[in-house]
Design an enzyme around this catalytic site. Structure first.
Site, short mmCIF file in Angstrom:
data_model
loop_
_atom_site.label_atom_id
_atom_site.label_comp_id
_atom_site.label_asym_id
_atom_site.label_seq_id
_atom_site.Cartn_x
_atom_site.Cartn_y
_atom_site.Cartn_z
N HIS A 113 0.82 -1.09 -0.07
CA HIS A 113 -0.01 0.07 -0.12
C HIS A 113 0.74 1.44 0.11
O HIS A 113 1.61 1.45 0.90
CB HIS A 113 -1.02 -0.09 1.19
CG HIS A 113 -1.97 1.02 1.23
ND1 HIS A 113 -1.99 1.99 2.33
CD2 HIS A 113 -2.78 1.50 0.51
CE1 HIS A 113 -2.94 2.84 2.24
NE2 HIS A 113 -3.43 2.37 0.88
N ARG A 114 0.64 2.03 -0.84
CA ARG A 114 1.41 3.40 -1.16
C ARG A 114 2.79 3.01 -1.32
O ARG A 114 3.80 3.71 -0.92
CB ARG A 114 1.14 4.26 0.17
CG ARG A 114 -0.06 4.76 0.19
CD ARG A 114 -0.45 5.64 1.42
NE ARG A 114 -1.96 5.84 1.58
CZ ARG A 114 -2.54 6.52 2.57
NH1 ARG A 114 -1.37 7.28 3.27
NH2 ARG A 114 -3.57 6.34 2.90
N ASP B 275 -1.40 6.36 -5.26
CA ASP B 275 -2.58 7.36 -5.40
C ASP B 275 -2.18 8.28 -6.27
O ASP B 275 -0.97 9.18 -6.14
CB ASP B 275 -2.79 7.88 -4.15
CG ASP B 275 -3.17 6.93 -2.92
OD1 ASP B 275 -4.12 6.35 -2.94
OD2 ASP B 275 -2.14 6.76 -2.13
N HIS C 143 -0.90 10.95 -1.87
CA HIS C 143 -2.07 10.53 -1.37
C HIS C 143 -3.23 11.75 -1.03
O HIS C 143 -4.31 12.02 -1.66
CB HIS C 143 -2.07 9.51 -0.06
CG HIS C 143 -3.29 9.45 0.41
ND1 HIS C 143 -3.97 10.21 1.51
CD2 HIS C 143 -4.19 8.31 0.26
CE1 HIS C 143 -5.19 9.74 1.53
NE2 HIS C 143 -5.14 8.46 1.26
N LYS D 34 -7.09 9.33 -7.73
CA LYS D 34 -7.54 9.89 -6.54
C LYS D 34 -8.12 11.32 -6.93
O LYS D 34 -7.57 12.20 -7.56
CB LYS D 34 -6.40 10.26 -5.80
CG LYS D 34 -6.42 10.44 -4.23
CD LYS D 34 -7.12 9.70 -3.35
CE LYS D 34 -6.48 8.86 -2.14
NZ LYS D 34 -7.54 8.02 -1.55
N GLU E 267 -4.71 3.94 -8.14
CA GLU E 267 -5.83 4.45 -7.31
C GLU E 267 -5.99 5.99 -8.06
O GLU E 267 -5.16 6.92 -7.88
CB GLU E 267 -5.81 4.69 -6.12
CG GLU E 267 -7.16 5.19 -5.41
CD GLU E 267 -7.18 5.18 -3.90
OE1 GLU E 267 -6.50 4.59 -3.04
OE2 GLU E 267 -8.20 6.15 -3.53
N ASP F 85 0.19 -1.80 4.37
CA ASP F 85 1.41 -1.00 4.48
C ASP F 85 2.81 -1.78 5.06
O ASP F 85 3.88 -1.48 4.91
CB ASP F 85 1.24 0.16 5.66
CG ASP F 85 0.17 1.05 5.41
OD1 ASP F 85 0.20 1.45 4.12
OD2 ASP F 85 -0.45 1.49 6.28
N GLU G 239 0.45 -0.51 -4.39
CA GLU G 239 -0.72 0.69 -4.89
C GLU G 239 -0.07 1.97 -4.96
O GLU G 239 0.59 2.20 -3.81
CB GLU G 239 -1.80 0.14 -3.76
CG GLU G 239 -3.09 0.98 -4.01
CD GLU G 239 -3.06 2.34 -3.19
OE1 GLU G 239 -4.33 3.03 -3.13
OE2 GLU G 239 -2.27 2.66 -2.45
#
Ligand code: G3P
Ligand code: MG
Length: 242
Positions: free
Chosen positions: A6-7, A35, A48, A110, A108, A230, A33
């Site tokens: 994540h991120r 953003d 993000h 955003k 993603e 994460d 992933e």
């Protein structure tokens, strides 16, 4: 057991930076992933929050800053001295790194209020074509169904995942509307019955953001396909022990 960093695996390096994506690659993660939103001069950048305060040494909204201003900020120091001089990456830089390291990317889309949906989607599409990323190496996700609908029309070959906090009663309708590949929900609110319901209809089911494998030990049995976390290193440890 599938894991997405994540991120970029934001427990190991500053989130949504090339340093984080490199760490994810070093760990052997298959997916990251990220953003994506637009700078003032309409360049897709990977960050993000609506503003730069939390993850850089600057102040202001991303959409009010040019790429040059965004690039002048330090996006690593807040996380640790060893990440000093890390920059907010563009989508292009990120996809080039991912291609090079054989990382698959969950983009993603955003969208904050007042953002231009069509322009963001168009710019993302342009970068993907420019970098020449294979459709199998990517997945779009968004809380904004209109963005996914846009991508369904303009880049149908890339899978779409609908992001929700909790699974709504009309989930199947929404998924059908965008010919979705996956549904991504908050693991905290997922119930076993809902998971079975989604899986029976043939969709992939992803959960965000369980940061300890213990939090989702049952979820795998319910049919969840992917954890977006994460802390990918914790899962990799668990997988290696099994
Ligand atoms: O894709 C899962 C997760 O990233 C959605 O929430 O706020 O972390 O972008 P957020
Ligand atoms: Mg995200």
């Amino acid at each position: 057991m599938k894991i997405t960093a994540h991120r970029g695996g934001s427990s190991l390096a500053p989130e949504n930076t090339l340093a984080a994506f490199n760490k994810a690659a070093e760990l052997g993660c298959e997916w990251i992933e990220i953003d994506v939103q637009l700078s003032l001069d309409k360049v897709p950048v990977v960050i993000h929050d609506k503003t730069v305060e939390r993850c850089t040494d600057g102040i202001g909204a991303v959409s009010t800053m040019t790429l040059e201003s965004l690039k002048s900020l330090d996006a690593g120091l807040w996380f640790g001295e060893e990440f000093r001089d890390e920059r907010i990456p563009t989508l292009k830089e990120t996809l080039l790194l991912a291609k090079n390291k054989h990382l698959k990317v969950n983009v993603e889309i955003k969208l904050y209020p007042q953002d231009n949906l069509a322009l963001l989607c168009e710019k993302i599409k342009k970068v993907i074509i420019d970098v020449d990323v294979e459709a199998s190496q990517m997945l779009f996700s968004s809380f904004n169904i209109a963005a996914l609908k846009y991508m369904q029309y303009h880049q149908p070959q890339i899978h779409r995942g609908l992001l929700v906090e909790t699974i709504p009663a009309n989930a199947l309708l929404l998924l059908a509307e965008i010919e979705a590949y996956s549904l991504h929900c908050n693991y905290v609110f997922l119930k076993e019955q809902q998971a079975q319901w989604i899986k029976k209809r043939g969709y992939q089911l992803y959960c965000y953001t369980p940061n300890s494998p213990q939090q989702v030990s049952l979820h795998w049995d319910w049919g969840v396909d992917m954890m977006i976390t994460d802390v990918p290193q914790a899962y990799i440890k668990t997988i290696n022990l099994n």
